[in-house]
Design an enzyme around this catalytic site. Structure first.
Site, short mmCIF file in Angstrom:
data_model
loop_
_atom_site.label_atom_id
_atom_site.label_comp_id
_atom_site.label_asym_id
_atom_site.label_seq_id
_atom_site.Cartn_x
_atom_site.Cartn_y
_atom_site.Cartn_z
CB ALA A 134 -0.94 -0.20 1.20
CE LYS A 135 6.09 0.49 3.14
NZ LYS A 135 4.94 -0.98 3.64
NE ARG A 160 9.92 0.27 -0.94
CZ ARG A 160 9.13 -0.27 -0.13
NH1 ARG A 160 9.32 -0.43 0.85
NH2 ARG A 160 8.17 -1.19 -1.28
CE LYS A 207 1.81 -10.12 6.73
NZ LYS A 207 2.44 -9.50 7.78
CE LYS A 216 2.29 -6.85 2.99
NZ LYS A 216 3.09 -6.09 3.96
CG ASP A 270 0.34 -5.74 6.64
OD1 ASP A 270 0.00 -4.58 6.57
OD2 ASP A 270 1.77 -5.97 6.38
CG ASN A 279 2.58 -2.88 3.65
OD1 ASN A 279 2.09 -3.38 3.86
ND2 ASN A 279 3.70 -3.32 4.67
CD GLU A 338 5.86 -4.52 8.97
OE1 GLU A 338 6.22 -4.57 8.41
OE2 GLU A 338 4.76 -5.68 9.54
CG HIS A 362 8.32 -7.81 10.85
ND1 HIS A 362 9.22 -6.95 10.04
CD2 HIS A 362 7.43 -7.35 8.62
CE1 HIS A 362 9.57 -6.72 8.84
NE2 HIS A 362 7.87 -6.90 8.66
#
Length: 378
Positions: free
Chosen positions: A30-31, A66, A178, A180, A209, A211, A261, A311
């Site tokens: 999602a970021k 990143r 899981k 996203k 999740d 995020n 996390e 995590h």
């Protein structure tokens, strides 16, 4: 007649390595969809290999996604010399010594993530010296841990492929799935979760999740809408530091709230625990400073009857989860497998704790080939 005391072993040499693990497919969550980050194409690792005068060796690592890899390596190089000549058994004292060696940049974030690589290596060394797996050294409560897969459910993956990935994970003996969420379209998220639940049926644990990409009103609405899918937890629905918002969600929803996390110290996690903002706490040992700090946090979590689901970095966290009194979860990511000669095994929804001494890990030749910088401290 008594034996004469022997001199303690000493740290004689430390090898630092900065390596970059390429990912087969650019990763988006999602970021990325909200424009805050770019797709992830590689993971930067800081590896530390510690050797003592008596020939014992320990390996540890930390990582950055990143950004941050060069910073981890640089900071580690600055503080590493304070370990030379020290007794490697004194893990608590040495953690403090390393942190104070770099105290001007703080006791969380990149600084403690660099320290974590040393701390993990020291615990690996200690367990090897004892001839025990790390889990057994810490005092294991179980021989295997419930596990769930994350790597097959990222937002860049089409729903049909997510379903195929979930089936493949279950065939490998992984217990939960899981996926996203956090798509700019809430309806797209709901359709995705509904498809996974209908495909897998009611018996398979499913987690989602976000995020950190929802605001408070969106998290409330989505939390209520997701209740019907009987999720094991909703992860990072809000900004990682919004303890008050997480507490309100945890109080208002039946679905458990999971987070932690992205936090980089025990103190930051304590805020979540104190505010009753989390049902499932998700610390990351490399991010909070290593195993020494993780054990402190685990004691706090146990005291407050929290579920534990560390995590990433299953190669470390499997041992730590095995030593947690309440039944935990561990996250299955196959990303790191090319780095290590050994494999972790899953069956019947659980990950088996290795019996090899220490973490039970050795670096592959491919990992050495991915190393961009290295040097030794003596």
């Amino acid at each position: 007649m008594t034996d004469e005391p022997t001199d303690p072993d000493r740290i004689a040499r430390i090898r630092l390595s900065s390596l970059y693990l390429p990912l087969p497919t650019p990763i988006s969550d999602a970021k990325v969809l909200t424009g805050r980050q770019r797709p992830m194409t590689e993971v930067a690792f800081l590896f530390t290999e510690i050797t003592t005068a008596q020939g014992y060796e320990g390996i540890g690592f930390s990582y950055a996604k990143r950004a941050g890899g060069p910073g981890l390596y640089a900071h580690a190089g600055e503080v590493a010399p304070v370990l030379i000549g020290e007794d490697p058994n004194d893990t608590g004292r040495l953690w403090t010594k390393l942190v104070w060696a770099g105290a001007s940049v703080g006791r969380s974030g990149l600084a403690t993530q660099a320290v974590a690589a040393f701390d993990v290596a020291l615990w690996d060394l200690k367990a090897k010296r004892a001839g025990l797996s790390l889990a057994k050294l810490l005092g294991a409560h179980r021989e295997s841990v419930r596990c769930y897969n994350t790597s097959g459910g990222f937002l860049h993956t089409p729903t049909e492929q997510v379903l195929e990935n979930a089936d493949a994970s279950l065939r490998r003996g992984i217990g939960g799935i899981k996926i996203k969420v956090g798509d700019p379209s809430p309806n797209a998220d709901l359709r995705r979760v509904e498809a996974v639940r209908e495909h897998l049926g009611d018996g398979v644990p499913i987690m989602v999740d976000a995020n950190q990409q929802w605001d408070r009103p969106t998290a409330r609405r989505m939390g209520r809408a997701l209740e019907r899918f009987d999720l094991t937890w909703i992860e990072e629905p809000l900004d990682a530091y919004d303890s008050e918002g997480h507490a309100a969600l945890a109080a208002s929803l039946d679905t458990p709230i999971a987070t932690g996390e992205m936090l980089a110290s025990v103190a930051e996690h304590w805020t979540l625990i104190r505010d009753r903002a989390v049902d499932v706490i998700q610390p990351d040992a490399p991010r909070i400073g290593g195993i020494t700090q993780f054990l402190k946090l685990a004691a706090l979590a146990e005291h407050h009857h929290l579920q534990l689901a560390p995590h990433f970095a299953m190669e470390i966290h499997l041992h730590l989860a095995a030593a947690y009194p309440h039944e935990p979860w561990v996250e299955h990511f196959d990303w790191l497998e090319p780095l290590f000669t050994e494999r972790l095994h899953t069956s019947d929804g659980r990950m088996r704790v290795p019996t090899r001494p220490g973490l039970g890990l050795t670096l592959t030749e491919q990992a050495r080939a991915w190393t961009r910088a290295s040097h030794e401290v003596t």
